[in-house]
Design an enzyme around this catalytic site. Structure first.
Site, PDB file in Angstrom:
ATOM      1  N   ALA A 205       3.299  -5.701 -64.303  1.00 19.54           N
ATOM      2  CA  ALA A 205       3.424  -5.844 -62.847  1.00 19.54           C
ATOM      3  C   ALA A 205       2.394  -4.971 -62.153  1.00 19.54           C
ATOM      4  CB  ALA A 205       4.834  -5.469 -62.375  1.00 19.54           C
ATOM      5  N   VAL A 206       1.956  -5.473 -61.003  1.00 21.70           N
ATOM      6  CA  VAL A 206       1.010  -4.758 -60.146  1.00 21.70           C
ATOM      7  C   VAL A 206       1.654  -4.654 -58.767  1.00 21.70           C
ATOM      8  CG1 VAL A 206      -1.295  -4.853 -59.099  1.00 21.70           C
ATOM      9  CG2 VAL A 206      -0.945  -5.697 -61.436  1.00 21.70           C
TER      10      VAL A 206
ATOM     11  N   GLU B 246       7.335 -13.865 -72.630  1.00 26.45           N
ATOM     12  CA  GLU B 246       7.932 -14.985 -71.891  1.00 26.45           C
ATOM     13  C   GLU B 246       7.474 -14.879 -70.441  1.00 26.45           C
ATOM     14  OE1 GLU B 246      10.362 -12.951 -73.502  1.00 26.45           O
ATOM     15  OE2 GLU B 246      10.804 -14.242 -75.230  1.00 26.45           O
TER      16      GLU B 246
ATOM     17  N   ASN C 294       5.650 -19.401 -62.688  1.00 24.45           N
ATOM     18  CA  ASN C 294       4.787 -18.249 -62.371  1.00 24.45           C
ATOM     19  C   ASN C 294       3.336 -18.560 -62.761  1.00 24.45           C
ATOM     20  OD1 ASN C 294       3.637 -15.774 -61.850  1.00 24.45           O
ATOM     21  ND2 ASN C 294       5.244 -14.586 -62.878  1.00 24.45           N
TER      22      ASN C 294
ATOM     23  N   TYR D 242      -2.475 -14.623 -68.295  1.00 26.57           N
ATOM     24  CA  TYR D 242      -2.266 -14.586 -69.743  1.00 26.57           C
ATOM     25  C   TYR D 242      -3.223 -15.553 -70.449  1.00 26.57           C
ATOM     26  CZ  TYR D 242       2.038 -12.068 -68.601  1.00 26.57           C
ATOM     27  OH  TYR D 242       2.931 -11.151 -68.128  1.00 26.57           O
TER      28      TYR D 242
HETATM   29  C1  LIG Z   1       0.860 -11.426 -62.297  1.00 23.55           C
HETATM   30  C2  LIG Z   1       0.245 -10.125 -61.758  1.00 23.55           C
HETATM   31  C3  LIG Z   1       0.555  -9.000 -62.771  1.00 23.55           C
HETATM   32  C4  LIG Z   1      -1.276 -10.310 -61.642  1.00 23.55           C
HETATM   33  O1  LIG Z   1      -1.859  -9.062 -61.335  1.00 23.55           O
HETATM   34  P1  LIG Z   1      -3.262  -8.950 -60.528  1.00 23.55           P
HETATM   35  O2  LIG Z   1      -3.748  -7.560 -60.683  1.00 23.55           O
HETATM   36  O3  LIG Z   1      -3.105  -9.490 -59.174  1.00 23.55           O
HETATM   37  O4  LIG Z   1      -4.143  -9.967 -61.402  1.00 23.55           O
HETATM   38  P2  LIG Z   1      -5.735  -9.852 -61.604  1.00 23.55           P
HETATM   39  O5  LIG Z   1      -6.380  -9.528 -60.306  1.00 23.55           O
HETATM   40  O6  LIG Z   1      -5.987  -8.969 -62.783  1.00 23.55           O
HETATM   41  O7  LIG Z   1      -6.077 -11.367 -61.979  1.00 23.55           O
HETATM   42  C5  LIG Z   1      -6.122 -11.793 -63.313  1.00 23.55           C
HETATM   43  C6  LIG Z   1      -5.988 -13.302 -63.380  1.00 23.55           C
HETATM   44  O8  LIG Z   1      -4.710 -13.681 -62.857  1.00 23.55           O
HETATM   45  C7  LIG Z   1      -4.849 -14.889 -62.143  1.00 23.55           C
HETATM   46  N1  LIG Z   1      -4.581 -14.633 -60.722  1.00 23.55           N
HETATM   47  C8  LIG Z   1      -4.467 -13.444 -60.090  1.00 23.55           C
HETATM   48  N2  LIG Z   1      -4.162 -13.603 -58.796  1.00 23.55           N
HETATM   49  C9  LIG Z   1      -4.097 -14.937 -58.595  1.00 23.55           C
HETATM   50  C10 LIG Z   1      -3.786 -15.747 -57.477  1.00 23.55           C
HETATM   51  N3  LIG Z   1      -3.479 -15.232 -56.289  1.00 23.55           N
HETATM   52  N4  LIG Z   1      -3.786 -17.095 -57.645  1.00 23.55           N
HETATM   53  C11 LIG Z   1      -4.045 -17.642 -58.859  1.00 23.55           C
HETATM   54  N5  LIG Z   1      -4.343 -16.910 -59.950  1.00 23.55           N
HETATM   55  C12 LIG Z   1      -4.358 -15.595 -59.831  1.00 23.55           C
HETATM   56  C13 LIG Z   1      -6.269 -15.359 -62.332  1.00 23.55           C
HETATM   57  O9  LIG Z   1      -6.339 -16.127 -63.493  1.00 23.55           O
HETATM   58  C14 LIG Z   1      -6.988 -14.060 -62.529  1.00 23.55           C
HETATM   59  O10 LIG Z   1      -8.167 -14.211 -63.238  1.00 23.55           O
HETATM   60  P3  LIG Z   1      -9.553 -14.461 -62.414  1.00 23.55           P
HETATM   61  O11 LIG Z   1      -9.726 -13.287 -61.503  1.00 23.55           O
HETATM   62  O12 LIG Z   1     -10.567 -14.510 -63.515  1.00 23.55           O
HETATM   63  O13 LIG Z   1      -9.364 -15.742 -61.698  1.00 23.55           O
HETATM   64  C15 LIG Z   1       0.784  -9.765 -60.346  1.00 23.55           C
HETATM   65  O14 LIG Z   1       0.640 -10.888 -59.520  1.00 23.55           O
HETATM   66  C16 LIG Z   1       2.249  -9.344 -60.350  1.00 23.55           C
HETATM   67  O15 LIG Z   1       2.583  -8.176 -60.516  1.00 23.55           O
HETATM   68  N6  LIG Z   1       3.140 -10.326 -60.135  1.00 23.55           N
HETATM   69  C17 LIG Z   1       4.577 -10.047 -60.079  1.00 23.55           C
HETATM   70  C18 LIG Z   1       5.132  -9.643 -61.418  1.00 23.55           C
HETATM   71  C19 LIG Z   1       4.922 -10.721 -62.469  1.00 23.55           C
HETATM   72  O16 LIG Z   1       5.035 -11.916 -62.215  1.00 23.55           O
HETATM   73  N7  LIG Z   1       4.643 -10.260 -63.692  1.00 23.55           N
HETATM   74  C20 LIG Z   1       4.478 -11.125 -64.835  1.00 23.55           C
HETATM   75  C21 LIG Z   1       5.812 -11.331 -65.468  1.00 23.55           C
HETATM   76  S1  LIG Z   1       5.692 -12.365 -66.914  1.00 23.55           S
END
Ligand SMILES: CC(C)(COP(=O)(O)OP(=O)(O)OC[C@H]1O[C@@H](n2cnc3c(N)ncnc32)[C@H](O)[C@@H]1OP(=O)(O)O)[C@@H](O)C(=O)NCCC(=O)NCCS
Length: 154
Positions: A78-79, A112, A117, A124
């Site tokens: 998570a971020v 999972e 999502n 991933y």
């Molecule tokens: C999923 C999560 C961890 C992504 O973190 P983030 O730091 O924003 O992601 P990043 O900036 O590293 O992006 C990595 C990849 O994620 C995808 N991504 C990130 N933000 C996105 C968006 N708004 N729309 C679509 N794809 C997205 C892209 O594939 C991206 O790769 P790219 O930059 O080459 O296109 C964050 O949205 C989060 O904490 N979500 C809530 C918790 C969650 O769902 N955790 C996963 C549980 S299984």
């Protein structure tokens, strides 16, 4: 164009990071891990490994897994909402995988993810994970299937 993070400030999680992690859990998930559960992972569970991304003393992202023989079962990623879309999630996951490959000899990683999502699924997939199965009704609040993903490194 999205800028890449140049100073990653990635490190192993410490017990003192638990309150920040618990706060991010609450912001991100309908069934967040409790502070007690996180403290156990960081301090009591010998099979748990956690990486955090810090901004000064504050943790803004984390990823964790449990070691099961040569497999890493990813339990959390998570971020903080204010820090998304900067490559931090991808960087934390990559660091967790690289460190546990090196230090624990892990070769295969699984997780999972909620079927809906799309953001996490794309992250991933970019890291090399592929969907290999589905657990029906795995999640509650709301009820939803889990997609099971694997990354095989050898
Ligand atoms: C999923 C999560 C961890 C992504 O973190 P983030 O730091 O924003 O992601 P990043 O900036 O590293 O992006 C990595 C990849 O994620 C995808 N991504 C990130 N933000 C996105 C968006 N708004 N729309 C679509 N794809 C997205 C892209 O594939 C991206 O790769 P790219 O930059 O080459 O296109 C964050 O949205 C989060 O904490 N979500 C809530 C918790 C969650 O769902 N955790 C996963 C549980 S299984």
């Amino acid at each position: 164009m999205r800028t890449q993070v140049s100073d990653l400030r990635l490190r192993e999680a410490a017990r003192a990071d638990a309150p920040d992690i618990a706060e991010i859990e609450k912001l991100c998930f309908s069934s967040p891990w409790s502070l007690e559960a996180i403290l156990y992972e960081l301090d009591g569970n010998e099979s748990a490994r956690y990486i955090v991304r810090a901004e000064g003393r504050r943790v803004v992202a984390y990823a964790g897994l449990r070691v099961v023989l040569n497999e890493g079962h990813i339990t959390n990623l998570a971020v903080h909402p204010d820090f998304r879309g900067r490559g931090i999630g991808a960087a934390v996951l990559k660091e967790l995988i690289e460190r546990t490959r090196r230090d624990d000899g892990l070769t295969d990683f699984t997780l999972e993810v909620r079927a809906s999502n799309a953001v996490a699924s794309r992250l991933y997939a970019s890291a090399g994970f592929r969907a290999e199965g589905r657990r029906r009704g795995y999640y509650t609040e709301p009820l939803e299937d889990a997609i099971i993903m694997w990354l095989h490194t050898v």
